[in-house]
Design an enzyme around this catalytic site. Structure first.
Site, PDB file in Angstrom:
ATOM      1  N   TYR A   1      -2.327  -0.893  10.146  1.00  0.00           N
ATOM      2  CA  TYR A   1      -1.830  -0.915   8.790  1.00  0.00           C
ATOM      3  C   TYR A   1      -0.619  -0.571   8.852  1.00  0.00           C
ATOM      4  O   TYR A   1       0.394  -1.703   7.555  1.00  0.00           O
ATOM      5  CB  TYR A   1      -2.793  -0.256   8.437  1.00  0.00           C
ATOM      6  CG  TYR A   1      -3.582  -0.362   6.657  1.00  0.00           C
ATOM      7  CD1 TYR A   1      -4.028  -1.795   6.716  1.00  0.00           C
ATOM      8  CD2 TYR A   1      -2.839   0.738   6.076  1.00  0.00           C
ATOM      9  CE1 TYR A   1      -4.438  -2.584   5.431  1.00  0.00           C
ATOM     10  CE2 TYR A   1      -3.267  -0.216   4.502  1.00  0.00           C
ATOM     11  CZ  TYR A   1      -4.060  -0.527   3.922  1.00  0.00           C
ATOM     12  OH  TYR A   1      -4.410  -0.952   2.814  1.00  0.00           O
TER      13      TYR A   1
ATOM     14  N   SER B   1       0.812  -0.955   0.248  1.00  0.00           N
ATOM     15  CA  SER B   1      -0.622  -0.127  -0.376  1.00  0.00           C
ATOM     16  C   SER B   1       0.526   1.333   0.123  1.00  0.00           C
ATOM     17  O   SER B   1       2.017   1.160   0.264  1.00  0.00           O
ATOM     18  CB  SER B   1      -0.866  -0.368   1.121  1.00  0.00           C
ATOM     19  OG  SER B   1      -1.628   1.114   1.566  1.00  0.00           O
TER      20      SER B   1
END
Length: 276
Positions: free
Chosen positions: A153, A140
């Protein structure tokens, strides 16, 4: 890629769905894995209607045994694997000190251990086949730039980037015919925030805004087109969202200059100073 075999985790929706559809357009045979059995079967049915050869397997990527069984099922059905997408992922937001052990463990198991298990189970097979193959690990922008209220995350996705780079170096050292890419997208239209468990306090407002941004993001189909173009060019870095680069440059400059980091959001026109 016609006739080659692609294994895709997290294939029932979002990025995985886009990758599966693009692989089918390329004439690939598909092995689709997800914990969402209903979504997985619906995706397989739609792809078969397009003429694709598809097998599915409900798989928890955090469970090493289940990933090994996924590999064995792919080999039993199609004889080998040419392209592996370690793509399954979930989201958790909240202040770092408020995220509990179970929430941390879930993120580590799926976002990071899922990639570790994929590499551990499939790379020996890819090497054993002694033919060109490719591994794509989904990270990401959070794998390159840290954001507040997204500690698990950030941590898991940055670990995926580090693992991918390491694997790239190792396979190059062996002169293996296996290539590696790391996919670092920004917002891609999906329901990943449905896996988030925060629903109160300031983090809830952040989560709602993030959900809206993600759902309005790049279409999985457009993302997948860019991914397969990168595969054709054997590029390690796959960065579909170019507007984040000024923010990344600022972070790298801060590291090199040894200055304290300053968080900046990416503006609508790519200006990292548009909001702080």
């Amino acid at each position: 890629m016609a006739g080659q075999v692609a294994v895709i985790t997290g294939a029932a929706s979002g990025i995985g769905r886009g990758l599966a559809e693009q692989a089918a357009r390329q004439g690939m045979r598909l092995v689709l894995a997800d914990v969402d059995e209903r979504g997985l079967l619906a995706r397989a049915t739609a792809l078969r209607e397009l003429g694709a050869q598809v097998m599915t397997r409900v798989t928890d990527v955090g469970d090493a045994t289940q990933v090994e069984q996924l590999r064995d099922a792919a080999v039993a059905r199609f004889g080998g694997v040419d392209l592996l997408f370690n793509n399954a992922g979930v989201m958790q937001t909240g202040y770092s000190w408020e995220i509990d052990a179970a929430q941390w463990q879930r993120m580590l198991d799926i976002n990071l251990r899922g990639v570790i298990n994929g590499i551990h189970s499939f790379v020996p097979l890819l090497l054993q086949q002694k033919r060109p193959a490719h591994v794509v690990n989904t990270a990401s922008l959070a794998g390159l730039i840290s954001s507040p209220l997204m500690a698990p995350y950030n941590v898991t996705k940055q670990a995926v980037v580090a693992l991918s780079e390491t694997l790239h170096y190792e396979l190059a050292q062996l002169r293996a015919p296996v290539s590696v890419s790391v996919l670092c997208p920004g917002a891609v239209a999906s329901a990943i925030m449905a896996s988030n468990t925060v629903d109160t306090g300031p983090a809830a407002a952040f989560s709602a805004a993030l959900d809206s941004s993600i759902r309005a993001g790049m279409s999985p189909r457009d993302l997948a087109v860019q991914v397969f173009q990168a595969l054709a060019e054997k590029r390690f870095w796959i960065l579909p969202h170019k507007d984040f680069k000024p923010a990344l440059e600022q972070r790298l400059r801060s590291i090199l200059d040894e200055t304290n980091p300053t968080f900046c959001m990416i503006g609508a026109k790519g200006d990292p100073h548009a909001a702080r």
